[in-house]
Structure formats: structure tokens, C-alpha cells
Design an enzyme around this catalytic site. Structure first.
Site, PDB file in Angstrom:
ATOM      1  CE1 TYR A 107      -4.516  -1.891   4.938  1.00  0.00           C
ATOM      2  CE2 TYR A 107      -3.217   0.082   4.527  1.00  0.00           C
ATOM      3  CZ  TYR A 107      -3.970  -0.984   4.054  1.00  0.00           C
ATOM      4  OH  TYR A 107      -4.150  -1.141   2.695  1.00  0.00           O
ATOM      5  CB  SER A 157      -0.859  -0.008   1.272  1.00  0.00           C
ATOM      6  OG  SER A 157      -1.481   1.246   1.472  1.00  0.00           O
TER       7      SER A 157
HETATM    8  P1  NAD Z   1     -11.487  -6.124  -0.367  1.00  0.00           P
HETATM    9  O1  NAD Z   1     -12.105  -6.091   0.980  1.00  0.00           O
HETATM   10  O2  NAD Z   1     -12.343  -5.953  -1.570  1.00  0.00           O
HETATM   11  O3  NAD Z   1     -10.623  -7.437  -0.549  1.00  0.00           O
HETATM   12  C1  NAD Z   1      -9.948  -8.055   0.503  1.00  0.00           C
HETATM   13  C2  NAD Z   1      -9.906  -9.518   0.195  1.00  0.00           C
HETATM   14  O4  NAD Z   1      -9.257 -10.193   1.278  1.00  0.00           O
HETATM   15  C3  NAD Z   1     -11.304 -10.131   0.048  1.00  0.00           C
HETATM   16  O5  NAD Z   1     -11.275 -11.066  -0.994  1.00  0.00           O
HETATM   17  C4  NAD Z   1     -11.508 -10.806   1.395  1.00  0.00           C
HETATM   18  O6  NAD Z   1     -12.396 -11.898   1.314  1.00  0.00           O
HETATM   19  C5  NAD Z   1     -10.091 -11.260   1.685  1.00  0.00           C
HETATM   20  N1  NAD Z   1      -9.850 -11.571   3.081  1.00  0.00           N
HETATM   21  C6  NAD Z   1     -10.128 -10.819   4.186  1.00  0.00           C
HETATM   22  N2  NAD Z   1      -9.814 -11.503   5.298  1.00  0.00           N
HETATM   23  C7  NAD Z   1      -9.319 -12.699   4.891  1.00  0.00           C
HETATM   24  C8  NAD Z   1      -8.837 -13.839   5.564  1.00  0.00           C
HETATM   25  N3  NAD Z   1      -8.799 -13.913   6.915  1.00  0.00           N
HETATM   26  N4  NAD Z   1      -8.433 -14.905   4.826  1.00  0.00           N
HETATM   27  C9  NAD Z   1      -8.481 -14.867   3.484  1.00  0.00           C
HETATM   28  N5  NAD Z   1      -8.938 -13.822   2.788  1.00  0.00           N
HETATM   29  C10 NAD Z   1      -9.344 -12.748   3.489  1.00  0.00           C
HETATM   30  O7  NAD Z   1     -10.336  -4.994  -0.327  1.00  0.00           O
HETATM   31  P2  NAD Z   1      -9.316  -4.507  -1.455  1.00  0.00           P
HETATM   32  O8  NAD Z   1      -9.431  -3.034  -1.474  1.00  0.00           O
HETATM   33  O9  NAD Z   1      -9.458  -5.264  -2.723  1.00  0.00           O
HETATM   34  O10 NAD Z   1      -7.925  -4.865  -0.756  1.00  0.00           O
HETATM   35  C11 NAD Z   1      -7.039  -5.866  -1.234  1.00  0.00           C
HETATM   36  C12 NAD Z   1      -5.612  -5.559  -0.782  1.00  0.00           C
HETATM   37  O11 NAD Z   1      -5.202  -4.306  -1.326  1.00  0.00           O
HETATM   38  C13 NAD Z   1      -5.478  -5.416   0.744  1.00  0.00           C
HETATM   39  O12 NAD Z   1      -4.255  -6.008   1.166  1.00  0.00           O
HETATM   40  C14 NAD Z   1      -5.430  -3.916   0.947  1.00  0.00           C
HETATM   41  O13 NAD Z   1      -4.734  -3.555   2.089  1.00  0.00           O
HETATM   42  C15 NAD Z   1      -4.705  -3.478  -0.320  1.00  0.00           C
HETATM   43  N6  NAD Z   1      -4.932  -2.069  -0.669  1.00  0.00           N
HETATM   44  C16 NAD Z   1      -6.182  -1.598  -0.996  1.00  0.00           C
HETATM   45  C17 NAD Z   1      -6.355  -0.255  -1.338  1.00  0.00           C
HETATM   46  C18 NAD Z   1      -7.691   0.316  -1.743  1.00  0.00           C
HETATM   47  O14 NAD Z   1      -7.804   1.547  -1.883  1.00  0.00           O
HETATM   48  N7  NAD Z   1      -8.719  -0.460  -1.977  1.00  0.00           N
HETATM   49  C19 NAD Z   1      -5.240   0.594  -1.334  1.00  0.00           C
HETATM   50  C20 NAD Z   1      -3.983   0.087  -0.986  1.00  0.00           C
HETATM   51  C21 NAD Z   1      -3.835  -1.254  -0.663  1.00  0.00           C
END
Ligand code: NAD
Length: 257
Positions: free
Chosen positions: A152, A139
């Protein structure tokens, strides 16, 4: 560019960025293993849809990334893991003095410790196959901080550090390990926050996006899951064979500020 014959394991890939990355890897010809902690018909249906749409093999494997044994079992059940994308992640926002201990533990386990377990489990197979790519979805918070996100920010900085270490341990092998550092990405999770934020600030959708949500993202535009998928596919390409131990920001200029 084709990833035909390669198998990609993407943690946390039944929604958002993980699913977007899985789709782009499948489009590039890779077989994909989807994952989350649930075991619903719709999870397995997602894998079947990808297989149909892209003519690749796809399966869904239930495993809870908060548990070390489950992380390692995911790699074993996948059958092969040429490409590992550590994506599963959660968030909780609170001042540090009232940050719930269970939330701290869960974020550190899912967002950081899972990367340790999956990488440790996947590397022997990559070595045996003579090729491997590890992409950790960190991130902008792996490089900078924001208040109220202690767990985080700690976890994502940990992921960036672990990425560098694994890159050094594999530097003389045909294996690379990198982290992608997204800024705000338009996922269903983020989309769902827009109506409430509109109400809170009495603003329209575009104003809320540009002035509130993307205040720290100089482009004033979200990154997309397709762009993150494309960056992952690039890191798996021959052109990226000497890119290892580094971070690629997909953040509209956030970390340039
Ligand atoms: P999201 O909530 O759509 O996806 C998260 C995924 O992780 C989902 O598929 C969920 O089912 C899974 N998950 C959660 N807990 C879990 C567990 N215990 N075991 C297995 N799977 C689990 O969120 P996202 O925005 O797609 O985030 C995905 C990654 O990207 C994360 O690591 C997040 O920190 C990172 N990220 C997101 C953003 C953003 O703006 N959306 C920005 C920077 C980084």
C-alpha cells in the site's frame, strides 16, 4: 462554482470515498461516470439516483481496475472524461516476509498501475477539449509509512510520484494533476472495523476511535467523504488552475507530526 457540462470519471465509486466524491462533483453540476468491478443492479441504481437527485447525467461502467485493458476501456466507454478521479483501492496488512505475492500484485495493480492506464487513456481527450483535471486519491501513506503495509505504501508513494510527472508533462496546458492524501476517513469499510476493535480493546466506541484508530491523527477526528469531495471540487475550480503536481493532505495533521 459550476462544473456543468463537464464529465467526471471516478474509479471505484460504488462506495466510500469514490461515491462521496462523485456526489460532490454531481452537486457542482458535473455529469458523473461511476465504476467498480461488479455489475449489479444496485451499482446502476446508484447512478440513476445521482442523476435524479442532482439533475445531471450519470452512468455506471463496470471495469476491473486490476486490469490495464479494463482501465483504458473505462475511459473509452465513458464517452468523455474532463475530470478523472483515480480512487479505486484495496489494502492488505502483513509483515513483508510473509506478504502474499498475489496481494502485492493486486495492490500495485489496483492502487497504482490503474492510475497510469486511466491517465494515459484520458489525456488525449482532455487535450482535444482544451481543459482537464486529474485528481488522484493517494493517502497519508503516499507521504509517510506504517509497518506491515509495504504494498500500500509503495503504491501510494508511486501515485504521488506519477502525479508530479503528469503535472510536468501537462504544465503548459489547461490541465492539472494533483493528489489528495487523506488520513483516516469514516467510510463503511472503516465503520465496520469499529465493533471488532471495541471488543478487542474492551473500550467504548468513542474511546476506540480516539485512542486506537485515530492514534496517529492529531485532530482525533475522521475526515469525511464530503470533505474529500469538496477538496476535489476545489481542485476542479478556476481558483485551482495554477495548483498542479502537488499533494493536498486531508489528514487532521497526521503528516505535520
Ligand atoms: P472502499 O472499500 O469503500 O472503496 C474502494 C472502492 O474501490 C470501492 O468502490 C470498490 O468497489 C473499488 N474497487 C476495489 N477493487 C476494485 C477493482 N479491482 N476495480 C474497480 N474498483 C475496485 O474504500 P475507501 O476507504 O473509500 O477507499 C477509496 C480510496 O481512498 C482508496 O484508494 C484508498 O486507498 C484511499 N484512502 C482511504 C482512506 C480511508 O481511511 N478510508 C484513507 C486514505 C486513502
Amino acid at each position: 462554482m459550476t462544473l456543468q457540462g463537464k464529465t467526471a470519471v471516478i474509479t471505484g465509486s460504488n462506495s466510500g470515498i469514490g461515491l462521496g466524491v462523485a456526489r460532490e462533483l454531481a452537486r457542482a453540476g458535473a455529469n458523473v461516470v461511476l465504476n467498480s468491478f461488479t455489475d449489479r443492479d444496485e451499482d446502476h441504481a446508484l447512478a440513476a439516483e445521482l442523476a435524479r437527485e442532482f439533475g445531471i447525467k450519470a452512468q455506471y461502467v463496470q471495469a476491473d481496475m486490476s486490469r490495464g485493458d479494463d482501465c483504458r476501456a473505462l475511459i473509452e466507454k465513458a464517452g468523455a472524461c474532463d475530470i478523472l478521479v483515480n480512487n479505486a483501492g484495496i489494502q492488505h496488512v502483513s509483515p513483508i516476509e510473509s506478504f502474499p505475492q498475489d496481494k502485492w500484485d493486486a495492490i500495485i495493480a489496483i492502487n497504482m498501475n490503474s492510475n497510469f492506464h486511466t491517465m494515459a487513456a484520458a489525456l488525449p481527450g482532455m487535450r482535444a477539449a482544451g481543459w482537464g483535471r486529474i485528481v488522484n486519491i493517494a493517502s497519508a501513506h503516499g507521504l509517510t509509512a506504517s509497518p506491515y503495509k509495504a504494498a500500500y505504501v509503495a503504491a501510494k508513494h508511486g501515485v504521488v510520484g506519477m502525479t508530479k510527472t503528469v503535472a510536468l508533462e501537462t504544465a503548459q496546458e489547461p490541465i492539472t494533476c494533483n493528489a489528495i492524501c487523506p488520513g483516516y476517513v469514516l467510510t463503511p469499510l472503516v465503520e465496520a472495523q469499529i465493533p471488532d476493535t471495541m471488543e478487542k480493546y474492551s473500550m467504548g466506541r468513542e474511546e476506540v476511535i480516539k485512542k486506537v484508530m485515530l492514534e496517529r491523527q492529531p485532530s482525533r477526528d475522521f475526515a469525511t467523504v464530503e470533505q474529500l469531495g469538496g477538496t476535489t471540487v476545489f481542485l476542479c475550480s478556476e481558483a485551482a488552475a495554477q495548483i498542479t503536481g502537488t499533494t493536498i493532505s486531508v489528514d487532521g495533521g497526521w503528516t505535520a507530526l
